[in-house]
Design an enzyme around this catalytic site. Structure first.
Site, PDB file in Angstrom:
ATOM      1  N   GLU A 122       4.486  -5.246   4.913  1.00  0.00           N
ATOM      2  CA  GLU A 122       4.158  -4.414   5.890  1.00  0.00           C
ATOM      3  C   GLU A 122       5.451  -4.737   6.650  1.00  0.00           C
ATOM      4  O   GLU A 122       6.446  -5.517   6.749  1.00  0.00           O
ATOM      5  CB  GLU A 122       3.044  -4.954   6.745  1.00  0.00           C
ATOM      6  CG  GLU A 122       1.639  -4.711   6.074  1.00  0.00           C
ATOM      7  CD  GLU A 122       1.126  -3.218   6.156  1.00  0.00           C
ATOM      8  OE1 GLU A 122       1.834  -2.225   6.655  1.00  0.00           O
ATOM      9  OE2 GLU A 122      -0.025  -2.997   5.655  1.00  0.00           O
ATOM     10  N   GLU A 141      -5.407   1.416   2.148  1.00  0.00           N
ATOM     11  CA  GLU A 141      -4.951   0.488   3.300  1.00  0.00           C
ATOM     12  C   GLU A 141      -5.277   1.350   4.478  1.00  0.00           C
ATOM     13  O   GLU A 141      -6.061   0.639   5.537  1.00  0.00           O
ATOM     14  CB  GLU A 141      -3.634  -0.337   3.141  1.00  0.00           C
ATOM     15  CG  GLU A 141      -3.650  -1.381   4.404  1.00  0.00           C
ATOM     16  CD  GLU A 141      -3.223  -0.910   5.634  1.00  0.00           C
ATOM     17  OE1 GLU A 141      -3.062  -1.723   6.533  1.00  0.00           O
ATOM     18  OE2 GLU A 141      -2.803   0.356   5.714  1.00  0.00           O
ATOM     19  N   ASP A 170       6.299   2.397   6.620  1.00  0.00           N
ATOM     20  CA  ASP A 170       4.968   1.762   6.445  1.00  0.00           C
ATOM     21  C   ASP A 170       4.463   2.366   5.245  1.00  0.00           C
ATOM     22  O   ASP A 170       3.659   3.573   5.412  1.00  0.00           O
ATOM     23  CB  ASP A 170       4.195   2.291   7.651  1.00  0.00           C
ATOM     24  CG  ASP A 170       2.967   1.560   7.736  1.00  0.00           C
ATOM     25  OD1 ASP A 170       2.482   0.492   6.720  1.00  0.00           O
ATOM     26  OD2 ASP A 170       2.053   1.716   8.524  1.00  0.00           O
ATOM     27  N   HIS A 211       0.756  -1.257  -0.044  1.00  0.00           N
ATOM     28  CA  HIS A 211       0.145  -0.033  -0.162  1.00  0.00           C
ATOM     29  C   HIS A 211       0.929   1.114  -0.202  1.00  0.00           C
ATOM     30  O   HIS A 211       1.895   1.335   0.746  1.00  0.00           O
ATOM     31  CB  HIS A 211      -1.031  -0.056   1.161  1.00  0.00           C
ATOM     32  CG  HIS A 211      -0.305   0.173   2.480  1.00  0.00           C
ATOM     33  ND1 HIS A 211      -0.227   1.558   3.081  1.00  0.00           N
ATOM     34  CD2 HIS A 211      -0.072  -0.622   3.503  1.00  0.00           C
ATOM     35  CE1 HIS A 211       0.442   1.298   4.136  1.00  0.00           C
ATOM     36  NE2 HIS A 211       0.452   0.107   4.653  1.00  0.00           N
TER      37      HIS A 211
END
Length: 366
Positions: free
Chosen positions: A155, A130, A103, A72
């Site tokens: 992730e 996300e 992230d 994402h």
């Protein structure tokens, strides 16, 4: 510094410069980060789809790959505590700092670097929704039923393959009472706030009773009453109250059963109970099916020479792929402790480890 890491940092610096904060769900399909990624993937068949409300997906394929990488691109909003512009990546001796570097734009940059380091078969699904708890991109991809042996969802896992994590459920409750002066003797159900407090006590006691439940290294039920609103002043009986809570079940727990139990702690005539979001556990399914899927993901990690890490408490969209029938695992650079923080960072060692592994998967023998 290796060429792969240098290329990763170059792409990451550019990816960080694009404002993909979510909310406000304003990420566009044309221009910006998606045009950049398309331009960096020569030789790929690239498809960009706008799913509305800032949900955009880029699906890129070269050759006939067995594995799909999912990353994402959206980030959480920056906090006031950043010490510098969050969209200007800073480099120090052992790390880079910027919004999304951990992230999880670092993984996206590494995948682009690896894709350009060779001509191996590869498939990427980049998404932008996300952080919105409204997974339109993944839902649209799952509806296509495209065949892959496994999906590797990026992730921050310290470059270890995570095979299991908790699910998540968010709930809104509204309690109805009767306004009045607080000096008199109250009916137990008169105050909406008192109802909410009694409900909270019962819920917390139930959570404590599940403290010894286990699955794959995880223990107990994570539960949090995040917000309670209601009432007018101290000498008035509260006519209405709103409570929001969330819980994170083990893969072996029955979410519908838990919801029914929590709802049962309130008087149905006086309380509204509404699940507002649900994300399945990883792996999905009943206990037997979940364990079967966990073992399948372990076989994939072993085949790809990925170190296997512990199960984690945080939720990821890998569970959506698992629920959709794919073997799925979570694998990405960085420490989840740095996600969503001011001056978010990822170490160069983590980026190096990740980019070398995905380069091996894409351009090596796998």
């Amino acid at each position: 510094m290796t060429d792969l890491l240098a290329s990763t940092l170059e792409h990451l610096e550019t990816l960080v410069s694009f404002d993909t904060r979510n909310p406000p769900r304003a990420i566009a399909a044309e221009g910006g980060i998606f045009d950049y990624l398309r331009a960096q993937l020569p030789g790929f068949q690239v498809e960009v789809i706008d799913h509305g409300d800032g949900a955009v997906s880029l699906y890129a394929v070269r050759g006939t790959p067995k594995y799909l990488f999912n990353v994402h691109l959206d980030t959480v909003p920056d906090s006031p505590h950043w010490s510098a512009d969050p969209h200007v990546m800073r480099r120090t001796e052992d790390r880079v700092i910027g919004l999304g570097v951990c992230d999880i734009k670092g993984a996206a940059a590494a995948l682009v670097a690896a894709a350009n380091a060779g001509d191996g078969d590869a498939a990427f699904l980049f998404s932008s929704d996300e952080e919105a708890n409204d997974p339109r991109c993944i839902a649209a991809f799952l509806a296509r039923g495209l065949p892959y042996d496994a999906v590797l969802v990026a992730e921050p896992t310290m470059s270890e393959a995570v095979l299991a994590h908790r699910g998540i459920s968010s709930v809104l409750m509204r309690f109805a009472g009767r306004a009045g002066h607080a000096s008199g003797k109250q009916d137990p159900a008169a105050s909406a706030l008192h109802q909410a407090m009694r409900w909270g006590g019962k819920a917390l006691d139930h959570v404590e009773s599940l403290a010894h439940a286990r699955f794959g290294g995880l223990t107990g039920l994570r539960f949090n009453i995040g917000r309670v609103d209601g009432g007018i002043k101290a000498n008035m009986i509260a006519p209405a109250a709103e409570l929001r809570f969330g819980f994170r079940p083990l893969p072996s727990m029955d979410v519908d059963g838990l919801l029914a139990t929590f709802a049962g702690f309130a008087d149905p005539a006086a309380a509204h109970f509404e699940e507002t979001f649900r994300g399945p556990s990883l792996p999905s399914g009943d206990i037997a099916r979940a364990e079967e899927r966990r073992l399948a993901a372990r076989d994939v990690a072993d085949a790809l020479d990925l170190p296997i890490g512990n199960a984690v408490d945080f939720w990821t969209e890998a569970s959506l792929f698992s629920a959709g029938g794919y073997t799925a695992l979570v694998y990405g650079p960085g420490d989840i402790a740095q996600a969503h923080t001011a001056d978010e960072f990822v170490t160069l060692a983590q980026l190096q480890r990740y980019v070398e592994s995905v380069n091996r998967i894409i351009n090596g023998s796998h």
